[in-house]
Design a protein around this motif. Structure first.
Motif, PDB file in Angstrom:
ATOM      1  N   HIS A   1       4.625  11.669  -1.140  1.00 38.75           N
ATOM      2  CA  HIS A   1       3.690  12.394  -0.876  1.00 38.75           C
ATOM      3  C   HIS A   1       3.697  14.147  -2.670  1.00 38.75           C
ATOM      4  O   HIS A   1       4.692  13.492  -3.131  1.00 38.75           O
ATOM      5  CB  HIS A   1       4.530  14.202  -0.020  1.00 38.75           C
ATOM      6  CG  HIS A   1       3.874  15.520  -0.298  1.00 38.75           C
ATOM      7  ND1 HIS A   1       2.888  16.073   0.268  1.00 38.75           N
ATOM      8  CD2 HIS A   1       5.206  16.395  -1.058  1.00 38.75           C
ATOM      9  CE1 HIS A   1       2.692  17.389   0.484  1.00 38.75           C
ATOM     10  NE2 HIS A   1       3.664  17.760  -0.650  1.00 38.75           N
ATOM     11  N   ASN A   2       2.169  14.463  -2.786  1.00 36.59           N
ATOM     12  CA  ASN A   2       2.451  15.011  -4.375  1.00 36.59           C
ATOM     13  C   ASN A   2       3.311  16.764  -3.769  1.00 36.59           C
ATOM     14  O   ASN A   2       2.080  16.920  -3.001  1.00 36.59           O
ATOM     15  CB  ASN A   2       0.899  15.310  -4.531  1.00 36.59           C
ATOM     16  CG  ASN A   2       0.686  12.937  -4.911  1.00 36.59           C
ATOM     17  OD1 ASN A   2       1.506  12.453  -5.420  1.00 36.59           O
ATOM     18  ND2 ASN A   2      -0.749  13.587  -4.712  1.00 36.59           N
ATOM     19  N   LEU A   3       4.021  16.641  -4.392  1.00 30.54           N
ATOM     20  CA  LEU A   3       5.000  17.929  -3.876  1.00 30.54           C
ATOM     21  C   LEU A   3       3.646  19.181  -4.701  1.00 30.54           C
ATOM     22  O   LEU A   3       3.727  19.148  -6.620  1.00 30.54           O
ATOM     23  CB  LEU A   3       5.790  18.406  -4.670  1.00 30.54           C
ATOM     24  CG  LEU A   3       6.682  20.181  -4.302  1.00 30.54           C
ATOM     25  CD1 LEU A   3       6.495  20.075  -2.355  1.00 30.54           C
ATOM     26  CD2 LEU A   3       7.704  19.612  -4.904  1.00 30.54           C
TER      27      LEU A   3
ATOM     28  N   THR B   1      -5.613   7.614   1.258  1.00 27.87           N
ATOM     29  CA  THR B   1      -5.762   8.713   2.175  1.00 27.87           C
ATOM     30  C   THR B   1      -7.007   8.943   3.010  1.00 27.87           C
ATOM     31  O   THR B   1      -7.180   8.300   3.028  1.00 27.87           O
ATOM     32  CB  THR B   1      -6.774   9.246   0.595  1.00 27.87           C
ATOM     33  OG1 THR B   1      -8.148   8.785   0.254  1.00 27.87           O
ATOM     34  CG2 THR B   1      -5.785   8.894  -0.595  1.00 27.87           C
ATOM     35  N   GLY B   2      -6.215   9.870   4.003  1.00 27.01           N
ATOM     36  CA  GLY B   2      -7.078  10.837   4.812  1.00 27.01           C
ATOM     37  C   GLY B   2      -9.011  11.095   4.492  1.00 27.01           C
ATOM     38  O   GLY B   2      -9.324  11.818   5.212  1.00 27.01           O
TER      39      GLY B   2
ATOM     40  N   LEU C   1       1.306  -1.363  -0.077  1.00 25.74           N
ATOM     41  CA  LEU C   1      -0.188   0.215   0.280  1.00 25.74           C
ATOM     42  C   LEU C   1       1.192   1.051   0.252  1.00 25.74           C
ATOM     43  O   LEU C   1       1.813   1.079   0.573  1.00 25.74           O
ATOM     44  CB  LEU C   1      -0.738  -0.178   1.327  1.00 25.74           C
ATOM     45  CG  LEU C   1      -2.015  -0.636   1.212  1.00 25.74           C
ATOM     46  CD1 LEU C   1      -3.006  -0.763   2.699  1.00 25.74           C
ATOM     47  CD2 LEU C   1      -2.932  -0.434   0.262  1.00 25.74           C
ATOM     48  N   VAL C   2      -0.079   2.251  -0.419  1.00 20.83           N
ATOM     49  CA  VAL C   2       1.274   3.194  -0.668  1.00 20.83           C
ATOM     50  C   VAL C   2      -0.255   4.913  -0.142  1.00 20.83           C
ATOM     51  O   VAL C   2      -1.247   4.636   0.140  1.00 20.83           O
ATOM     52  CB  VAL C   2       0.989   4.272  -1.710  1.00 20.83           C
ATOM     53  CG1 VAL C   2       2.043   5.438  -1.782  1.00 20.83           C
ATOM     54  CG2 VAL C   2       1.802   2.979  -3.040  1.00 20.83           C
ATOM     55  N   VAL C   3       1.073   4.978   1.313  1.00 22.44           N
ATOM     56  CA  VAL C   3       0.186   6.267   2.056  1.00 22.44           C
ATOM     57  C   VAL C   3       0.419   7.780   1.641  1.00 22.44           C
ATOM     58  O   VAL C   3       1.267   7.697   1.254  1.00 22.44           O
ATOM     59  CB  VAL C   3       0.487   6.477   3.953  1.00 22.44           C
ATOM     60  CG1 VAL C   3      -0.479   7.484   4.122  1.00 22.44           C
ATOM     61  CG2 VAL C   3       0.110   4.506   3.989  1.00 22.44           C
ATOM     62  N   THR C   4      -0.452   7.782   0.676  1.00 22.11           N
ATOM     63  CA  THR C   4      -0.580   9.533   0.268  1.00 22.11           C
ATOM     64  C   THR C   4      -1.087  10.477   1.176  1.00 22.11           C
ATOM     65  O   THR C   4      -1.534  10.621   2.130  1.00 22.11           O
ATOM     66  CB  THR C   4      -1.620  10.054  -1.020  1.00 22.11           C
ATOM     67  OG1 THR C   4      -3.018  10.026   0.224  1.00 22.11           O
ATOM     68  CG2 THR C   4      -1.239   8.732  -1.601  1.00 22.11           C
TER      69      THR C   4
ATOM     70  N   GLY D   1      -0.187  16.056   5.064  1.00 27.44           N
ATOM     71  CA  GLY D   1       0.870  17.329   5.897  1.00 27.44           C
ATOM     72  C   GLY D   1      -0.058  17.017   6.812  1.00 27.44           C
ATOM     73  O   GLY D   1       0.301  18.282   8.047  1.00 27.44           O
ATOM     74  N   GLY D   2      -1.045  16.787   6.435  1.00 27.23           N
ATOM     75  CA  GLY D   2      -2.763  17.167   7.271  1.00 27.23           C
ATOM     76  C   GLY D   2      -2.812  16.286   8.416  1.00 27.23           C
ATOM     77  O   GLY D   2      -2.158  15.392   8.545  1.00 27.23           O
ATOM     78  N   LYS D   3      -3.498  16.870   8.926  1.00 25.83           N
ATOM     79  CA  LYS D   3      -4.342  16.567  10.357  1.00 25.83           C
ATOM     80  C   LYS D   3      -4.949  14.271  10.042  1.00 25.83           C
ATOM     81  O   LYS D   3      -4.383  13.532  10.912  1.00 25.83           O
ATOM     82  CB  LYS D   3      -4.809  16.416  11.169  1.00 25.83           C
ATOM     83  CG  LYS D   3      -6.204  17.086  10.685  1.00 25.83           C
ATOM     84  CD  LYS D   3      -7.216  17.549  11.355  1.00 25.83           C
ATOM     85  CE  LYS D   3      -8.718  17.921  11.246  1.00 25.83           C
ATOM     86  NZ  LYS D   3      -8.226  18.671   9.509  1.00 25.83           N
ATOM     87  N   ASP D   4      -5.412  14.232   8.957  1.00 27.64           N
ATOM     88  CA  ASP D   4      -5.924  13.516   8.501  1.00 27.64           C
ATOM     89  C   ASP D   4      -4.760  12.433   7.947  1.00 27.64           C
ATOM     90  O   ASP D   4      -4.803  10.845   8.409  1.00 27.64           O
ATOM     91  CB  ASP D   4      -6.861  13.473   7.432  1.00 27.64           C
ATOM     92  CG  ASP D   4      -8.283  14.008   7.636  1.00 27.64           C
ATOM     93  OD1 ASP D   4      -8.684  14.205   8.904  1.00 27.64           O
ATOM     94  OD2 ASP D   4      -8.506  15.019   7.416  1.00 27.64           O
ATOM     95  N   SER D   5      -4.013  13.172   7.248  1.00 28.80           N
ATOM     96  CA  SER D   5      -2.560  11.807   6.859  1.00 28.80           C
ATOM     97  C   SER D   5      -2.122  11.337   8.075  1.00 28.80           C
ATOM     98  O   SER D   5      -1.176  10.190   7.704  1.00 28.80           O
ATOM     99  CB  SER D   5      -1.543  12.427   6.119  1.00 28.80           C
ATOM    100  OG  SER D   5      -2.294  13.293   5.343  1.00 28.80           O
TER     101      SER D   5
END
Length: 300
Positions: free
Chosen positions: A54-56, A130-131, A26-29, A32-36
């Protein structure tokens, strides 16, 4: 079953599907937020193999970038592969500031081309975590599920909201290996998120301590009036948008199109929804303006 255990079981199911379909973890995206932050912890506690990406967006606050760097360093030291996905558009590296002149219109709540190009490009051909949460908007409640397949054709989209849904067999055995999505905390409320962060003492983006309720691109139209606070704290981003709007006007004029905007500052004030600005477009004028200039605009 409590929320944490339910999320862990969803992640474990997604892990089995990812390994079976793609032969990859799995890939965790991570935005930078709280849900992530919660998703990273849920996946860690699930005891499965995983990666983090992380998608810049090129328009994140400095605090977000530093926070992500620290997290990625810590994760890599523990053996978790981490990756930064740089945005591309038509084969070339893209930034928010390059996209605006190319598109010849500022990103708005109606035209969110920036999200499509800067945020959603990563994870293709993989199973991602995703979160996304229903509590964040009515729209997400209607079109986001626990498990999803990513497709541009709405007719081919499959959304599963029942953990025991019999249709999941179809999803698991689908021969098309596009992007697959698991949203393990989709049914968490805002209070659930903050209670979990506090009880488990999870480190979160310092922007929250500065009074921010959301973490995303500086100047995002979805943030509404909060953008004034963002630009007061990060004036460099305001100047970057105005410079991009100036180049956008040059591109519009070079293509022979018409616009009621006279200066980049006019565009900025319209974009910030300031009323009573001379010669200003209204948001409802957008469709009329687009039809007049449609041949020159790129709104893909």
């Amino acid at each position: 079953m409590d929320l944490e255990q339910k999320a862990i079981e969803r992640v474990r199911t997604a892990s089995e599907m990812s390994l079976a379909l793609y032969g990859s973890p799995l890939v965790v995206t991570d935005s930078g937020g709280k849900d992530s932050a919660i998703c990273r912890e849920i996946v860690r506690r699930a005891g499965i193999p995983y990666e983090v990406q992380h998608n810049l967006t090129t328009a994140d606050a400095p605090q977000t970038i530093y926070y992500l760097r620290e997290n990625f360093k810590r994760l890599e030291q523990s053996g978790i592969p981490c990756q930064i996905n740089y945005p591309f558009y038509k084969g070339e590296r893209a930034t928010m500031w390059k996209l605006i002149p190319i598109k010849k219109f500022p990103p708005t709540r109606i035209q969110r081309y920036c999200c499509q190009i800067l945020k959603e490009g990563g994870g293709m051909g993989r199973f991602i975590i995703t979160g996304v949460r229903w509590d964040e908007s009515v729209k997400r409640k209607s079109n986001r599920g626990i498990f999803e397949n990513f497709t541009k054709d709405p007719g081919k989209k499959l959304i599963l909201n029942n953990d025991n849904d019999e249709r999941r067999l179809l999803f698991e055995n689908c021969s098309l290996k596009g992007k697959r999505i698991c949203n393990p905390i989709v049914d968490w409320k805002d209070r659930d998120v903050w209670e979990y962060i506090e009880s488990e003492r999870l480190p979160v983006n310092p922007l929250y301590e500065m009074g921010f309720f959301r973490v995303g691109c500086i100047g995002c139209p979805m943030a509404g009036k909060i953008r004034w606070k963002e630009f007061s704290l990060f004036p460099t981003y305001k100047h970057a948008y105005i410079r991009a709007f100036d180049r956008m006007l040059d591109c519009i004029h070079a293509g022979g199109s018409k616009t009621r905007w006279k200066t980049a500052e006019d565009v900025f004030l319209w974009w910030m929804e300031v009323e009573q600005v001379e010669g200003q477009l209204k948001l409802e004028d957008f469709e009329e303006w687009r039809s007049e200039n449609g041949k020159q605009m790129e709104l893909e």
